[in-house]
Design a protein around this motif. Structure first.
Motif, short mmCIF file in Angstrom:
data_model
loop_
_atom_site.label_atom_id
_atom_site.label_comp_id
_atom_site.label_asym_id
_atom_site.label_seq_id
_atom_site.Cartn_x
_atom_site.Cartn_y
_atom_site.Cartn_z
N HIS A 12 0.81 -1.22 0.00
CA HIS A 12 0.00 0.00 0.00
C HIS A 12 0.85 1.27 0.00
O HIS A 12 0.31 2.37 0.14
CB HIS A 12 -0.93 0.00 1.22
N SER A 13 2.14 1.12 -0.17
CA SER A 13 3.02 2.29 -0.14
C SER A 13 2.95 3.07 -1.44
O SER A 13 2.59 2.52 -2.49
CB SER A 13 4.47 1.83 0.09
N PRO A 14 3.30 4.35 -1.41
CA PRO A 14 3.36 5.14 -2.64
C PRO A 14 4.32 4.53 -3.66
O PRO A 14 4.08 4.58 -4.87
CB PRO A 14 3.84 6.51 -2.17
N GLU A 15 5.42 3.94 -3.17
CA GLU A 15 6.40 3.33 -4.07
C GLU A 15 5.79 2.13 -4.81
O GLU A 15 6.07 1.91 -5.99
CB GLU A 15 7.64 2.89 -3.29
N ALA A 16 4.96 1.37 -4.10
CA ALA A 16 4.30 0.22 -4.73
C ALA A 16 3.34 0.69 -5.82
O ALA A 16 3.27 0.09 -6.91
CB ALA A 16 3.55 -0.60 -3.69
N GLN A 17 2.61 1.76 -5.54
CA GLN A 17 1.70 2.30 -6.54
C GLN A 17 2.46 2.85 -7.75
O GLN A 17 2.04 2.69 -8.90
CB GLN A 17 0.83 3.40 -5.91
N SER A 18 3.57 3.51 -7.47
CA SER A 18 4.39 4.04 -8.56
C SER A 18 4.92 2.92 -9.43
O SER A 18 4.92 3.02 -10.67
CB SER A 18 5.56 4.86 -7.98
N TRP A 19 5.38 1.83 -8.80
CA TRP A 19 5.89 0.69 -9.58
C TRP A 19 4.80 0.13 -10.48
O TRP A 19 5.02 -0.07 -11.69
CB TRP A 19 6.39 -0.41 -8.64
N GLN A 20 3.61 -0.07 -9.92
CA GLN A 20 2.56 -0.72 -10.69
C GLN A 20 2.04 0.16 -11.81
O GLN A 20 1.81 -0.32 -12.93
CB GLN A 20 1.41 -1.12 -9.77
#
Length: 229
Positions: free
Chosen positions: A80-88
């Motif tokens: 749920h991190s911003p980095e995870a969203q950015s990756w996806q």
């Protein structure tokens, strides 16, 4: 024995397979893959399957960690991190999930996660030092900075030749035109850093190819991207 390096395959399985055929890889050769096997292209799972198949068949294939593998592993730990969203959504993670046939990173089969967790930050062979992105020569020991190994964008670092000795750094991560890669080879005596990422997933005329270099004679091989998007 030939020593090859290839970087930034970015889920282009058919292109990667065609390049291996072009170089006629055999079990006497050594192949160094410099990270970023996943994301952007359509076939992340197939690329890793091919690497694992080659290793199982006793080809000498050695693999580095790339920043895209790190982004995926971060998304696994912190979904749920911003980095995870950015990756996806911005760095090709959506195509990776589609390749594995899953909605969430946590649903990817454990064997692929184990593969990524096993990857090295750097490797050495003879007088070659392989790394995904680069080294931080501001440190007394550049190998102490893992972030730079994954993310460095310093295109012409001030190399500490006393520390480096007679080694040549071979890396990917930053895309170069074919002419720039050839120029890098011609300048190795004065600047011992060779970037080999020809931007396989970027559809510009001067890029869009996967590059392999045979390091004993500095022969280059290029395979145009042949994926079906």
């Amino acid at each position: 024995m030939r020593i090859f390096a290839i970087s930034d395959i970015h889920a282009c399985y058919r292109t990667f397979e065609a390049l291996l055929q072009k170089i006629d890889l055999n079990k006497e050769d050594e192949l160094y893959l410099l990270g970023d096997y996943i994301d952007r292209g359509p076939s992340s799972k197939e690329v890793i399957e091919l690497i694992l198949k080659l290793q199982k068949e006793n080809y000498n294939v050695h693999c580095l960690l790339g920043n895209h593998e790190v982004m995926m592993l971060h998304a696994l730990r912190y979904p749920h991190s911003p980095e995870a969203q950015s990756w996806q959504h911005w760095n090709g993670g959506d195509s990776t999930l589609k390749s594995f046939g899953v909605t969430f990173v946590s649903d990817i089969d454990e064997k692929y996660i184990r593969f990524m967790l096993s990857l090295s930050y750097y490797l050495e062979k003879d007088h070659f030092l392989f790394v995904h992105a680069g080294l931080n020569f501001k440190l007394a020991d550049p190998l102490g900075d893992k972030e730079s190994m994954l993310w460095s964008f310093d295109d012409r670092p001030k190399v500490n030749k006393k520390w480096l000795g007679d080694r040549i750094i071979v890396h990917g991560h930053r895309i170069h035109t074919r002419s720039r890669i050839r120029q890098n080879i011609s300048e190795l005596d004065t600047f011992p850093v060779l970037g080999i990422d020809n931007g396989c997933v970027y559809p510009k005329r001067e890029y869009n190819k996967l590059c392999a270099v045979e390091l004993n004679n500095m022969e280059l091989y290029f395979q145009k991207n042949i994926e079906i998007h």
